[in-house]
Scaffold this motif. Structure first.
Motif, PDB file in Angstrom:
ATOM      1  N   SER A   1      62.797  34.527  59.832  1.00  0.00           N
ATOM      2  CA  SER A   1      63.477  34.123  58.601  1.00  0.00           C
ATOM      3  C   SER A   1      62.983  34.991  57.454  1.00  0.00           C
ATOM      4  O   SER A   1      61.944  35.632  57.546  1.00  0.00           O
ATOM      5  N   PRO A   2      63.711  35.022  56.320  1.00  0.00           N
ATOM      6  CA  PRO A   2      63.236  35.783  55.165  1.00  0.00           C
ATOM      7  C   PRO A   2      61.847  35.336  54.710  1.00  0.00           C
ATOM      8  O   PRO A   2      61.017  36.168  54.343  1.00  0.00           O
ATOM      9  N   THR A   3      61.614  34.050  54.717  1.00  0.00           N
ATOM     10  CA  THR A   3      60.305  33.556  54.301  1.00  0.00           C
ATOM     11  C   THR A   3      59.211  34.047  55.228  1.00  0.00           C
ATOM     12  O   THR A   3      58.135  34.484  54.796  1.00  0.00           O
ATOM     13  N   GLU A   4      59.492  34.004  56.527  1.00  0.00           N
ATOM     14  CA  GLU A   4      58.503  34.476  57.499  1.00  0.00           C
ATOM     15  C   GLU A   4      58.254  35.974  57.350  1.00  0.00           C
ATOM     16  O   GLU A   4      57.118  36.433  57.467  1.00  0.00           O
ATOM     17  N   ALA A   5      59.308  36.731  57.079  1.00  0.00           N
ATOM     18  CA  ALA A   5      59.149  38.170  56.894  1.00  0.00           C
ATOM     19  C   ALA A   5      58.249  38.462  55.708  1.00  0.00           C
ATOM     20  O   ALA A   5      57.349  39.295  55.780  1.00  0.00           O
ATOM     21  N   GLY A   6      58.489  37.759  54.605  1.00  0.00           N
ATOM     22  CA  GLY A   6      57.656  37.960  53.433  1.00  0.00           C
ATOM     23  C   GLY A   6      56.216  37.551  53.667  1.00  0.00           C
ATOM     24  O   GLY A   6      55.278  38.253  53.282  1.00  0.00           O
ATOM     25  N   ARG A   7      56.043  36.409  54.312  1.00  0.00           N
ATOM     26  CA  ARG A   7      54.684  35.951  54.596  1.00  0.00           C
ATOM     27  C   ARG A   7      53.956  36.916  55.520  1.00  0.00           C
ATOM     28  O   ARG A   7      52.743  37.122  55.398  1.00  0.00           O
ATOM     29  N   THR A   8      54.690  37.508  56.463  1.00  0.00           N
ATOM     30  CA  THR A   8      54.074  38.438  57.395  1.00  0.00           C
ATOM     31  C   THR A   8      53.441  39.617  56.668  1.00  0.00           C
ATOM     32  O   THR A   8      52.321  40.020  56.970  1.00  0.00           O
ATOM     33  N   LEU A   9      54.167  40.156  55.688  1.00  0.00           N
ATOM     34  CA  LEU A   9      53.657  41.314  54.964  1.00  0.00           C
ATOM     35  C   LEU A   9      52.704  40.941  53.830  1.00  0.00           C
ATOM     36  O   LEU A   9      51.801  41.704  53.507  1.00  0.00           O
ATOM     37  N   ASP A  10      52.911  39.771  53.242  1.00  0.00           N
ATOM     38  CA  ASP A  10      52.131  39.410  52.062  1.00  0.00           C
ATOM     39  C   ASP A  10      50.836  38.674  52.387  1.00  0.00           C
ATOM     40  O   ASP A  10      49.977  38.523  51.519  1.00  0.00           O
ATOM     41  N   ALA A  11      50.705  38.228  53.616  1.00  0.00           N
ATOM     42  CA  ALA A  11      49.460  37.554  54.009  1.00  0.00           C
ATOM     43  C   ALA A  11      48.295  38.534  53.918  1.00  0.00           C
ATOM     44  O   ALA A  11      48.482  39.753  54.032  1.00  0.00           O
ATOM     45  N   PRO A  12      47.085  38.018  53.687  1.00  0.00           N
ATOM     46  CA  PRO A  12      45.921  38.907  53.539  1.00  0.00           C
ATOM     47  C   PRO A  12      45.698  39.764  54.776  1.00  0.00           C
ATOM     48  O   PRO A  12      46.032  39.393  55.893  1.00  0.00           O
ATOM     49  N   GLY A  13      45.128  40.931  54.551  1.00  0.00           N
ATOM     50  CA  GLY A  13      44.800  41.826  55.651  1.00  0.00           C
ATOM     51  C   GLY A  13      44.969  43.274  55.248  1.00  0.00           C
ATOM     52  O   GLY A  13      45.570  43.595  54.226  1.00  0.00           O
ATOM     53  N   THR A  14      44.412  44.144  56.048  1.00  0.00           N
ATOM     54  CA  THR A  14      44.594  45.570  55.826  1.00  0.00           C
ATOM     55  C   THR A  14      46.033  45.952  56.133  1.00  0.00           C
ATOM     56  O   THR A  14      46.791  45.172  56.719  1.00  0.00           O
ATOM     57  N   VAL A  15      46.420  47.151  55.766  1.00  0.00           N
ATOM     58  CA  VAL A  15      47.770  47.619  56.074  1.00  0.00           C
ATOM     59  C   VAL A  15      48.048  47.581  57.576  1.00  0.00           C
ATOM     60  O   VAL A  15      49.099  47.082  57.998  1.00  0.00           O
ATOM     61  N   PRO A  16      47.141  48.062  58.439  1.00  0.00           N
ATOM     62  CA  PRO A  16      47.434  47.978  59.875  1.00  0.00           C
ATOM     63  C   PRO A  16      47.624  46.552  60.380  1.00  0.00           C
ATOM     64  O   PRO A  16      48.485  46.309  61.238  1.00  0.00           O
ATOM     65  N   VAL A  17      46.866  45.627  59.857  1.00  0.00           N
ATOM     66  CA  VAL A  17      47.000  44.233  60.281  1.00  0.00           C
ATOM     67  C   VAL A  17      48.345  43.676  59.836  1.00  0.00           C
ATOM     68  O   VAL A  17      49.060  43.025  60.611  1.00  0.00           O
ATOM     69  N   ARG A  18      48.709  43.909  58.604  1.00  0.00           N
ATOM     70  CA  ARG A  18      49.981  43.399  58.080  1.00  0.00           C
ATOM     71  C   ARG A  18      51.165  44.020  58.826  1.00  0.00           C
ATOM     72  O   ARG A  18      52.116  43.330  59.191  1.00  0.00           O
ATOM     73  N   VAL A  19      51.098  45.334  59.055  1.00  0.00           N
ATOM     74  CA  VAL A  19      52.179  46.010  59.768  1.00  0.00           C
ATOM     75  C   VAL A  19      52.265  45.512  61.202  1.00  0.00           C
ATOM     76  O   VAL A  19      53.361  45.299  61.729  1.00  0.00           O
ATOM     77  N   GLY A  20      51.127  45.301  61.834  1.00  0.00           N
ATOM     78  CA  GLY A  20      51.130  44.790  63.199  1.00  0.00           C
ATOM     79  C   GLY A  20      51.815  43.445  63.313  1.00  0.00           C
ATOM     80  O   GLY A  20      52.547  43.184  64.277  1.00  0.00           O
ATOM     81  N   ARG A  21      51.595  42.570  62.315  1.00  0.00           N
ATOM     82  CA  ARG A  21      52.267  41.272  62.335  1.00  0.00           C
ATOM     83  C   ARG A  21      53.778  41.426  62.204  1.00  0.00           C
ATOM     84  O   ARG A  21      54.547  40.764  62.905  1.00  0.00           O
ATOM     85  N   LEU A  22      54.207  42.320  61.307  1.00  0.00           N
ATOM     86  CA  LEU A  22      55.641  42.519  61.127  1.00  0.00           C
ATOM     87  C   LEU A  22      56.283  43.138  62.364  1.00  0.00           C
ATOM     88  O   LEU A  22      57.378  42.752  62.774  1.00  0.00           O
ATOM     89  N   VAL A  23      55.619  44.103  62.971  1.00  0.00           N
ATOM     90  CA  VAL A  23      56.132  44.728  64.194  1.00  0.00           C
ATOM     91  C   VAL A  23      56.341  43.673  65.279  1.00  0.00           C
ATOM     92  O   VAL A  23      57.380  43.648  65.957  1.00  0.00           O
ATOM     93  N   ALA A  24      55.381  42.779  65.432  1.00  0.00           N
ATOM     94  CA  ALA A  24      55.507  41.720  66.444  1.00  0.00           C
ATOM     95  C   ALA A  24      56.665  40.790  66.127  1.00  0.00           C
ATOM     96  O   ALA A  24      57.428  40.386  67.013  1.00  0.00           O
ATOM     97  N   HIS A  25      56.844  40.434  64.847  1.00  0.00           N
ATOM     98  CA  HIS A  25      57.947  39.563  64.443  1.00  0.00           C
ATOM     99  C   HIS A  25      59.297  40.199  64.741  1.00  0.00           C
ATOM    100  O   HIS A  25      60.187  39.567  65.324  1.00  0.00           O
ATOM    101  N   LEU A  26      59.468  41.464  64.339  1.00  0.00           N
ATOM    102  CA  LEU A  26      60.741  42.134  64.559  1.00  0.00           C
ATOM    103  C   LEU A  26      61.022  42.320  66.043  1.00  0.00           C
ATOM    104  O   LEU A  26      62.163  42.214  66.488  1.00  0.00           O
ATOM    105  N   ASN A  27      59.981  42.596  66.803  1.00  0.00           N
ATOM    106  CA  ASN A  27      60.172  42.776  68.236  1.00  0.00           C
ATOM    107  C   ASN A  27      60.697  41.505  68.892  1.00  0.00           C
ATOM    108  O   ASN A  27      61.553  41.551  69.782  1.00  0.00           O
ATOM    109  N   ARG A  28      60.204  40.353  68.432  1.00  0.00           N
ATOM    110  CA  ARG A  28      60.688  39.081  68.971  1.00  0.00           C
ATOM    111  C   ARG A  28      62.065  38.728  68.429  1.00  0.00           C
ATOM    112  O   ARG A  28      62.902  38.176  69.133  1.00  0.00           O
ATOM    113  N   ALA A  29      62.310  39.042  67.159  1.00  0.00           N
ATOM    114  CA  ALA A  29      63.506  38.543  66.481  1.00  0.00           C
ATOM    115  C   ALA A  29      64.755  39.375  66.740  1.00  0.00           C
ATOM    116  O   ALA A  29      65.860  38.848  66.699  1.00  0.00           O
ATOM    117  N   MET A  30      64.581  40.674  66.982  1.00  0.00           N
ATOM    118  CA  MET A  30      65.726  41.567  67.083  1.00  0.00           C
ATOM    119  C   MET A  30      65.741  42.224  68.457  1.00  0.00           C
ATOM    120  O   MET A  30      65.063  43.225  68.689  1.00  0.00           O
TER     121      MET A  30
END
Length: 271
Positions: A21-50
């Motif tokens: 969802s849009p909220t989940e996408a935003g939370r994935t990137l905006d949650a605390p963490g280094t850039v690699p950690v944040r990107v890794g979360r988004l990559v996993a979300h998109l892989n499941r969602a699309m």
């Protein structure tokens, strides 16, 4: 309308209650963490969602991809790039060629595409195929790292294990025997050679430097370096890779020998 808002609307329309969802996408990137950690979360979300779908050679906008709710590797890279850039995370496009099991059907399709579109279509053929993903800039380490939501991999260590490792592969990359060419494109379309960084230095480092001691290593290195200018030329429609069948055979043989030699010594990449 701002890009972030367009993405949010498109995500909410296309991905459904069980997807991202849009909220989940935003939370994935905006949650605390280094850039690699944040990107890794988004990559996993998109892989499941699309879900991944084979190319139909249509060049869709990000909004069209999200409305469709599925995409090929280039579609995934476009969506991922848009989301990351909306958070001011620096990215660059990557084009790859990888070894695949020989297929006369793929060669026939590629030859027909060369007739229609020129030599650029030779980036896929009898024993090879092309792929797209992103590199992301990590300001903390001052280095680029890979991010590929179409196969769900982020970070150099995970990339080496899934794309070049000699053990069992995830289903998403089962057909990709090994990448043999990697090139990044900057925002102004400048080409940055990346084969050595991933396929030679990174590959060897992931195995503790032991691959360089194997008898097959020099042939692998020589073949990767020989392909690099030819493959780059093919993406510019200046070289027909269908004339390089012997080189792709050499690459496949070198990788196969490396795999056999590494397994005989129980070599494994770093976790």
């Amino acid at each position: 309308m701002r890009l972030a808002n367009v993405l949010s609307i498109a995500l909410s329309v296309s991905l459904g209650a069980q997807a991202l969802s849009p909220t989940e996408a935003g939370r994935t990137l905006d949650a605390p963490g280094t850039v690699p950690v944040r990107v890794g979360r988004l990559v996993a979300h998109l892989n499941r969602a699309m879900p991944f779908v084979a190319t139909d050679y249509r060049n869709r906008t990000v909004e069209e991809i999200l409305q469709r709710g599925a995409g090929n590797c280039a579609d995934h890279a476009r969506v991922l790039r848009s989301l990351l850039e909306s958070r001011d995370i620096q990215v660059r496009w990557v084009q790859e060629i990888n070894l695949q099991a020989p297929s006369e059907r793929r060669q026939a399709n590629a030859a027909a595409m060369v007739q229609k579109r020129g030599a650029q279509a030779s980036v896929f053929g009898r024993g090879h195929n092309d792929h797209r993903w992103l590199e992301v800039w990590d300001p903390q380490t001052g280095a680029w790292f890979p991010a590929d939501s179409s196969i769900g991999v982020s970070g150099i260590d995970a990339w080496i294990r899934q794309r070049l490792g000699f053990s069992d592969r995830p289903a998403a990359v089962a057909e990709m025997i090994a990448p043999v060419f990697v090139e990044a494109l900057t925002a102004d379309k400048a080409r940055v050679p990346r084969s050595s960084a991933y396929l030679i230095e990174g590959f060897n480092q992931a195995y503790g430097g032991h691959l360089a001691d194997l008898p097959a290593w020099p042939a692998w290195v020589a073949s990767v370096k020989a392909l690099e200018p030819l493959a780059s030329g093919a993406f510019r429609s200046e070289v027909d890779l269908h004339d390089q069948g012997r080189l792709f055979e050499d690459l496949a043989q070198a990788y196969g020998r490396l795999a056999a030699e590494a397994r005989s010594l129980n070599l494994a990449p770093r976790p």
